[in-house]
Structure formats: C-alpha cells, structure tokens
Design an enzyme around this catalytic site. Structure first.
Site, short mmCIF file in Angstrom:
data_model
loop_
_atom_site.label_atom_id
_atom_site.label_comp_id
_atom_site.label_asym_id
_atom_site.label_seq_id
_atom_site.Cartn_x
_atom_site.Cartn_y
_atom_site.Cartn_z
N GLU A 1 0.88 -1.17 0.00
CA GLU A 1 0.00 0.00 0.00
C GLU A 1 0.91 1.22 0.00
O GLU A 1 1.61 1.49 0.98
CB GLU A 1 -0.91 -0.01 1.22
CG GLU A 1 -1.92 -1.14 1.22
CD GLU A 1 -2.81 -1.14 2.45
OE1 GLU A 1 -2.63 -0.25 3.31
OE2 GLU A 1 -3.65 -2.03 2.57
N CYS B 1 -2.05 8.66 3.00
CA CYS B 1 -1.94 8.24 1.60
C CYS B 1 -3.22 8.56 0.84
O CYS B 1 -3.19 8.77 -0.37
CB CYS B 1 -1.61 6.75 1.51
SG CYS B 1 -2.84 5.67 2.27
#
Length: 470
Positions: free
Chosen positions: A240, A274
């Site tokens: 990720e 993110c």
C-alpha cells in the site's frame, strides 16, 4: 521529561519525541540484533503451527475478544499515537475505533476462509477450492497511522491462521508494542511480535528469512525495494503505497458542504495520509468562489498540540519530514504556484513541527504541486474548461490510489466510475472508506491483494485445488 514508553533493551535504541514539543521525550525502544530477530522468526513459525490447528470459529471468537480489549484501551492507544505522531487525539481515537470496526469483518472471515465448492468436469468427482494460512507474515508499518495500520494487518492475518511480526516506524512504535501486549492474553505466545530493527535488517528478512509474506505500507521508493527483496525470496507482497489524490469539483448544489468534505480529506492528520486529497480540480466557473471558501477555511484552522481539544490541525510527525514539506512546497512556489493561504512553516521547528494549512493556486498539471506527493497540509487548486481536461489531469500522475467527483450530472458520474484510474472511487463525498470494503490502489499506489474486506483472503492464504474421486 522522562520517557513514557520503554520497550526492549540494549545500548542502541530508537528514541521518540512529541512533534508538538520536540524537547519532550516520549519513548525509548531497544534495537533488535539480527540474531535476536532470527529467534523471533523461529518463535513465530512455532506459534503459527499451533495457531493454524485452532478451528476457525474459535479463532474468530478469540480475535473478537482481542478487539474488545483494544476498544477498552482506546484512550491509552490514542494517547500513545498522538504523543508520537502528533495528530489530534480525537483523530487517534477515531483511528483506533475504525481499526476495530475493520477487524470485526475479519472475525467473520475466520469461519469462512474463502473456501468454495466448484462444479466438477468429470463424473464421479467433487471439486473444492481450499485455502490455508500462509504462515508468518512480516508487516512493515509507517508512522502516519500507528494504530490502524498494524491492526489492519494483524486482524486478517490472525483470522486466517497466520503469525505476525510487526516492524514499526522508529518514529511511532508505542502503539505496536501496546497492541502486542494486549494480544498476549488471547493468542499463543509469540504469535504477535514486534521487531524494532533497522531497514537494512528488515530488507534481509524479506529477501531470505523464513517468512511467507510481506505486507508493507509506505512510500513508493521503499515499496519498490520491498518488492525487489520479496522477489528474491519468492514470497507474496501486499504493498500500500502513496497517492496524489484528486477531487474533481464540477458542480454542486451545496458548494460549502462539498468544500468542507474536501478540506477534511485534505487536512486530516495534517495531510499525512496516503488517501489525502492533495489536488482539487475545479471547473473554471466555480474556481473563484471555491478558492475564497478554501482560503477562509484554511486561515481559520488553529494549529497546536493534538492533545488540546481546541486544535484543528496538529504538527507534522518528525523533523526530517517537516524539512521535506518545507523544501518541496518552497520549490512549488518558486516554480509558479501561488500561496493563497499558508505556504510556510509556523515558527521554528524546535517549538514544534508545525506547517500552516496551505492553499496553492495557479498550479499547472505538470508542476511539482500537481505531480509530487507532498504529504503535508498542502492543497493544490487546478482549473479546467472541459471534463475531458479534468479526467486527463485526474489520471495524469504515477499514482492511482483514491479519487472523488462532486457533481449532480449522471453522465459525468458514470464516466468517472468507468475512467478514474484509482483503486478507490468516491462520488459526492470525501475519501473515507467503509470498514468492509477493499482498500488499495493501482499503478504506483499498490501491488497485490487489497487490505480490508473480502479480498484480503487472497494475500493471507494460499489457494489449493482439490479433486475427490468417489
């Protein structure tokens, strides 16, 4: 001030400070030697062999009890997260509770294991697709979500019968150690362990250690190194990575509400997410009014310690990152971006790693502010004439994590759903994901099975085709 959190022994140690007051020591963590890490891996394999024999229903019950215990200590975990990471206490508390809600989904998955019957191609046969635990999962977490990132790895890993070795960031380890302590009551000894090691040691483990999968959350450059190391060991990866997430603001019956949602997505955790919206791509007819609202909201935000209830935005996590945000934003401004709000740090870093909430106008799509993940409280405003231009800008980066569209036009919504090159796609709201939905990205934002939700089984288990002749 003295340390609040001390784990591990040895002369070498990582030490943490309060980002809102860097003179305040928060934690001290002994660095594990490669030999000690080898013993941890051996212990994890032994514990996993024991755990894999526990029936799925019992695993789910014990995992549920663990999550109950985490919820009961939510304030303690949130305090640790805020003192080391800097985010608002209410954000850390929300992070803890959301991670538990995501974990509850894994509780049910433990009883299913993703197995299924499938039609046979031959008479006298029955076919099944079986799934087994991978084994030992090496989990590498970043500093921005010190509670939810390890929980997002722990819960599905244990649900499916694996062991976990957690390698936290040196800036925010406390929550990892607290979670491991809580787990001791519910699981076999050494099933969840924390390894405070240097990055080089972690890379060696991924490349050649007796581990069976690596789950990494962090930057694209480091993710590429993890991917390369895992290839040497031929183990699966779950990566990720970063994002340069865009929100297209095309039309809205309630512009104020739309911008409120974008601001929340942009400045929560001081933009150190993110999934943070870092670009708002605005139709030219809305641009002037939208920018006025963005600036007013940014200027009204109060910076301060995350432990103070009146604070709207906390400090950046650490000094190296504070320097990066200062440098990149300064370069973006020198390149031509115009700071309508902020655009500079608040005071000296010795008084806290604070950076003013920033709205950048006159941003070109191919510029630093339009392409580079700044990972701070910096929102770039780009303008467009046609929806074709908006989609080109939205998709025209190396990243593909999350995106959002604000519009009442069904034709544009359907096109956005079909063409947005992102793993997560939102319409008429910010970028907050549900607890049972897959979480991940495409392009340079992720590799491997998504975390959370029903598809996590694809990483945490191995697949086996079974044929039974009768």
């Amino acid at each position: 001030m003295g340390f609040r959190y001390e784990f591990g022994a040895g002369d070498d140690a990582f030490e943490t400070v309060n980002p809102a007051n860097p003179s305040e020591n928060v934690g001290r963590y002994g660095i594990m030697s490669p030999d000690a890490l080898g013993r941890v891996i051996e212990q994890a394999n032994a514990a996993q062999a024991e755990w894999a024999k526990v029936p799925g229903l019992e695993r789910s019950q014990r995992l549920n009890a663990f999550i109950d215990a985490v919820e009961a200590r939510a304030d303690e975990l949130a305090t640790a997260g805020t003192l080391e990471q800097g985010k608002l206490f209410r954000e850390s508390k929300g992070e803890t509770m959301k991670s538990c809600a995501e974990g509850r989904f894994s509780v049910g998955e433990a009883a299913r294991m993703g197995a299924m019957a499938i039609a046979s191609g031959r008479a006298g046969f029955s076919n099944q697709i079986l799934r087994r635990p991978r084994g030992v999962i090496f989990c590498i977490s970043p500093w921005n979500f010190p509670i939810s990132t390890p929980m997002r790895k722990i819960c599905p890993a244990l649900a499916f019968g694996n062991a976990v070795i957690m390698k936290p960031s040196q800036f925010t380890p406390a929550a990892n150690f607290l979670l491991a302590q809580i787990a001791e009551e519910f699981f076999p000894k050494n099933l969840i362990q924390v390894a405070m090691v240097f990055g080089r040691t972690a890379s060696d483990v991924v490349a050649s250690g007796d581990v069976h999968g690596v789950s990494f959350t962090g930057s694209v450059p480091t993710g590429k190194l993890v991917y390369a190391a895992a290839a040497q060991n031929l183990i699966p990866v779950q990566l990720e990575l970063g994002g340069k997430n865009g929100a297209i603001l095309n039309d809205s019956d309630d512009l104020e509400n739309a911008i409120t949602q974008i601001m929340g997505a942009a400045f929560m955790t001081s933009g150190q997410r993110c999934t943070a919206i870092s670009r708002v791509i605005v139709h030219k007819d809305l641009a002037a009014k939208a920018k006025d609202i963005f600036v007013a909201k940014a200027d009204a935000m109060k910076l301060g310690s995350g432990m103070e209830e009146s604070t709207d935005i906390g400090p950046l996590c650490n000094l190296p990152h504070w320097n990066d945000v200062c440098d990149v934003t300064k370069k973006a401004i020198a390149e031509g971006a115009k700071p309508l709000a902020g655009g500079e740090p608040l005071g000296d870093p010795s008084d806290g790693y604070f950076y003013k909430p920033t709205i950048l106008s006159d941003v070109e799509h191919d510029s630093i502010a339009g392409q580079q993940e700044i990972f701070g409280p910096v929102l770039s405003v780009l303008e467009y004439d046609t929806f074709d231009q908006a989609m080109e800008m939205l998709n025209g980066t190396e990243f593909g994590l999350t995106s959002s569209l604000f519009s009442n036009r069904n034709d544009l919504i359907q096109r956005f759903l079909a063409e947005s090159q992102n793993g997560m796609i939102h319409v008429n709201h910010g970028t907050v994901p549900d607890n049972n939905m897959p979480f991940g990205g495409i392009k340079n934002s992720g590799v491997g099975a998504y975390s959370v939700g029903p598809t996590a089984v694809n990483f945490y288990t191995s697949e086996h085709s079974a044929y039974i002749s009768w």
